[in-house]
Design a protein around this motif. Structure first.
Motif, short mmCIF file in Angstrom:
data_model
loop_
_atom_site.label_atom_id
_atom_site.label_comp_id
_atom_site.label_asym_id
_atom_site.label_seq_id
_atom_site.Cartn_x
_atom_site.Cartn_y
_atom_site.Cartn_z
N UNK A 41 3.27 -1.09 -9.71
CA UNK A 41 1.80 -1.78 -8.66
C UNK A 41 1.71 -0.80 -7.81
N UNK A 42 1.69 0.09 -7.26
CA UNK A 42 0.77 1.48 -7.05
C UNK A 42 1.25 1.81 -6.28
N UNK A 43 2.22 1.51 -5.69
CA UNK A 43 2.64 0.90 -4.09
C UNK A 43 2.85 2.44 -4.00
N UNK A 44 1.65 3.10 -2.69
CA UNK A 44 1.67 4.42 -1.54
C UNK A 44 3.25 4.35 -1.03
N UNK A 45 3.32 5.34 -1.18
CA UNK A 45 4.87 6.12 -0.75
C UNK A 45 4.49 8.46 -0.68
N UNK A 46 3.81 8.15 0.40
CA UNK A 46 3.29 9.32 0.78
C UNK A 46 2.78 10.08 2.32
N UNK A 47 3.59 11.20 2.07
CA UNK A 47 3.18 12.38 2.91
C UNK A 47 2.93 13.71 3.19
N UNK A 48 1.83 14.18 3.65
CA UNK A 48 1.27 15.17 3.06
C UNK A 48 2.10 16.22 3.54
N UNK A 49 2.47 17.07 2.54
CA UNK A 49 3.43 18.19 2.77
C UNK A 49 3.07 19.28 3.64
N UNK A 50 2.28 19.47 4.22
CA UNK A 50 2.20 20.61 4.89
C UNK A 50 0.23 20.80 6.37
N UNK A 51 1.33 20.26 6.99
CA UNK A 51 0.13 20.47 8.36
C UNK A 51 -0.71 21.82 8.41
N UNK A 107 -2.26 -8.91 -6.90
CA UNK A 107 -2.86 -9.22 -5.62
C UNK A 107 -1.64 -8.33 -4.21
N UNK A 108 -0.94 -7.61 -4.90
CA UNK A 108 0.00 -6.82 -4.28
C UNK A 108 -1.27 -5.26 -4.94
N UNK A 109 -1.44 -5.82 -5.50
CA UNK A 109 -2.12 -3.81 -6.64
C UNK A 109 -3.19 -4.19 -5.63
N UNK A 165 -2.60 -2.48 -2.17
CA UNK A 165 -2.24 -0.93 -2.18
C UNK A 165 -3.90 0.08 -2.16
N UNK A 166 -4.36 -0.52 -2.85
CA UNK A 166 -5.36 0.10 -3.70
C UNK A 166 -7.04 0.02 -2.21
N UNK A 167 -6.29 -0.97 -1.59
CA UNK A 167 -7.07 -1.42 -0.55
C UNK A 167 -7.67 -0.30 0.30
N UNK A 168 -5.16 0.15 1.10
CA UNK A 168 -4.96 0.71 1.48
C UNK A 168 -5.11 2.35 1.47
N UNK A 169 -5.34 2.43 -0.14
CA UNK A 169 -5.81 4.23 -0.39
C UNK A 169 -7.62 4.15 -0.04
N UNK A 170 -7.89 2.95 -0.20
CA UNK A 170 -9.38 3.25 0.10
C UNK A 170 -9.95 3.63 1.49
N UNK A 171 -9.21 2.97 2.14
CA UNK A 171 -9.32 3.42 3.80
C UNK A 171 -8.50 4.48 3.77
N UNK A 172 -7.03 5.28 3.43
CA UNK A 172 -7.16 6.94 3.18
C UNK A 172 -8.14 7.90 3.26
N UNK A 173 -8.83 7.43 1.45
CA UNK A 173 -9.77 8.24 1.42
C UNK A 173 -10.97 8.05 2.19
N UNK A 174 -11.48 7.43 2.96
CA UNK A 174 -12.36 6.65 4.16
C UNK A 174 -11.89 7.83 5.14
N UNK A 175 -11.02 7.86 5.57
CA UNK A 175 -10.09 8.35 6.08
C UNK A 175 -10.83 10.25 6.52
N UNK A 176 -10.37 10.84 5.89
CA UNK A 176 -10.55 12.17 5.00
C UNK A 176 -11.99 12.22 4.76
N UNK A 177 -12.96 11.57 4.12
CA UNK A 177 -14.28 11.61 3.89
C UNK A 177 -14.75 11.82 5.14
#
Length: 514
Positions: free
Chosen positions: A266-276, A441-443, A446-458
């Motif tokens: 399902x591509x569930x995200x569980x990610x933490x930035x490795x370094x700040x 639906x679950x995926x 997860x895809x919607x959350x990734x899109x928000x993450x990219x929007x924040x980055x962009x």
């Protein structure tokens, strides 16, 4: 009782299951030939509308309800045969009469076909497609549409003609009154006539428990699944597409053990930035509102999944796909769109994950190579299948927030979350068994959350963490990127915390001796 009497009794008790039934496709045609909805027939038989859909897709009823269903089908066939035998009006006289079943078609979804294909309604060659499905645009050409309004003379003026004959004063009076309408299948009706199933259920629960909020909420939560199915049936009335409620599923969608999982990722995200970067950072954990509710808007397969091979994606279909995922080189700043995966190699992913990867491989993003598709299980699909259902839940949620109605808010949340979680192999939902929908639906969430993450980055924010469907941690002025609030298009703060140390407090390490 003699032996022969016992045998007669046994035969009598078994006769109901032996009542012959016509093929599944003919069952649907007989019902639609009388312009009856699944919900109308289901009410008469005392079953759910999705159960009728299952019978029209190949499943057979048993017991007393089989007798009732067979009686209806036989009566429907007799009535339709009688109508066909008495229809004597020449076809040429009916050509200009508007059919009641005509519907407005969004021209953005209409396209011409280079080669005529069978219409999804009547099976005859059609030269156009609507939302990717071959279909006649003119009801006079479609064999599935009644060519004349029942009980109305050919000479009756069309609705447009009637409106032009109204006196100016009467037209102004109608305009002044203003009637808000909502779509109901191909027709519209006054919004005031639309039953509020959610509001009625909440009011009844509060009345039953003498205004006890906790008791009423607990009672509503217990019935969230069947109530969600009733709401789904209601919002599906007059829908353009039929669905298969209990399709055959390939082995990849079946649990490998009683307590195990199937093979879909399902591509569930569980990610933490490795370094700040060095220094101290204020991190805001944002809560994404109504993640599963928003994810109901996704491309869902209508019928039974069909197998195909080859590196090709048909956007008119949806399902699950065996792919070789692309290499992801941006893990230092953005999560991998397929989530955290320890094992390399081929992977069964869902439609939302595949579409996200293809989009990221396109010229707009250029973040990775396209995935390689090896085989697929798909069916014809539409993105709007659950749209009325989603909007009904969203509107109820919005009203509950505006009115500070915690009972309705919790009830609605349980309806959409349990609806998604019980679509697979569950003993709590027998009306609809679509494990493929559950994964899609679950995926999509997860895809919607990734899109928000990219929007924040962009937009210049530092993305620190992405978890599940609704948790996004960022550094920076997030209010300039996301609206704050409790609506499904808004975010709210879950936590604020600091990471790192102030650079001004750090001491320089002594140089090593030369």
């Amino acid at each position: 009782m003699s032996d022969f009497q016992a045998i007669d009794a046994l035969l009598a008790s078994a006769s109901s299951d032996r009542t012959p039934l016509p093929p599944a496709e003919e069952r649907r045609q007989l019902r639609e030939g009388l312009h009856l909805s699944r919900a109308q027939l289901a009410t008469a038989l005392g079953v759910g509308a999705s159960t009728v859909g299952g019978w029209e897709s190949g499943r057979d009823p048993s017991g007393e309800v089989r007798e009732k269903y067979a009686y209806f089908l036989e009566g429907a066939r007799t009535k339709l045969d009688a109508v066909a035998a008495t229809a004597t009006a020449p076809v040429g006289d009916l050509a200009d009469v508007p059919a009641e079943a005509d519907q407005a078609v969004d021209t953005d979804d209409v396209g011409a076909l280079a080669v005529p294909q069978p219409c999804v309604l009547c099976g005859q060659p059609a030269r156009h497609q609507v939302e990717g499905f071959p279909q006649h645009l003119d009801s006079a050409e479609c064999g599935a549409v009644e060519p004349v309004r029942a009980g109305k003379p050919v000479s009756e003026p069309a609705p447009q003609q009637i409106s032009r004959q109204l006196a100016p004063a009467e037209r102004q009076d109608r305009a002044a009154r203003g009637v808000r309408v909502v779509p109901v299948g191909r027709r519209v009706q006054a919004a005031s006539d639309t039953p509020d199933l959610i509001g009625s259920a909440v009011a009844a629960a509060l009345a039953e428990h003498a205004g006890d909020v906790e008791a009423a909420t607990a009672a509503l939560v217990k019935r969230a699944i069947p109530d969600a199915m009733v709401l789904l049936d209601h919002t599906r009335k007059g829908g353009r597409y039929d669905i298969v409620a209990h399709p055959w599923l390939p082995e990849i969608l079946r649990k490998q053990t009683a307590r195990g999982a199937d093979q879909i990722w399902e591509a569930r995200p569980k990610w933490t930035r490795p370094e700040l970067p060095a220094g101290q950072h204020e991190v805001t954990a944002l809560d994404i509102n109504g993640a599963y509710l928003s994810a109901l808007k996704t491309h869902l397969p209508l019928g039974q999944l069909e197998h195909s091979t080859g590196d090709h994606h048909d956007r008119r279909r949806a399902g699950v796909h065996l792919i070789t995922p692309p290499v992801w080189d941006h893990d230092a700043v953005l999560p991998n769109p397929i989530g955290n995966r320890d094992e390399p190699g081929l992977l069964w992913v869902t439609e939302p994950t595949l579409r996200l990867l293809l989009r990221l491989a396109g010229p707009k993003y250029g973040l990775c190579d396209p995935p390689e598709i090896h085989e697929s299980w798909t069916s014809g699909a539409t993105e709007g299948l659950l749209e009325k259902f989603r909007i009904a839940l969203k509107d109820a949620r919005d009203r509950a927030i505006a009115e500070d109605d915690d009972v309705t808010l919790e009830y609605v949340k349980q309806m959409y979350s349990k609806f998604v979680s019980t679509l697979g192999e569950s003993n709590y939902n027998r009306e609809l068994y679509r494990a493929d929908w559950m994964h899609l639906i679950r995926s999509q969430a997860f895809a919607n959350l990734w899109t928000k993450a990219f929007k924040a980055y962009d937009e210049g924010l530092m993305v620190v963490r992405a978890m599940g469907t609704d948790e996004l941690h960022v550094v920076g002025d997030w209010r300039a990127v996301f609206p704050e609030g409790r609506g499904v298009t808004e975010v709210k703060v879950k936590d604020v915390y600091a990471v790192g140390t102030d650079q001004n407090q750090t001491t320089q390490a002594p140089e090593s001796p030369s």
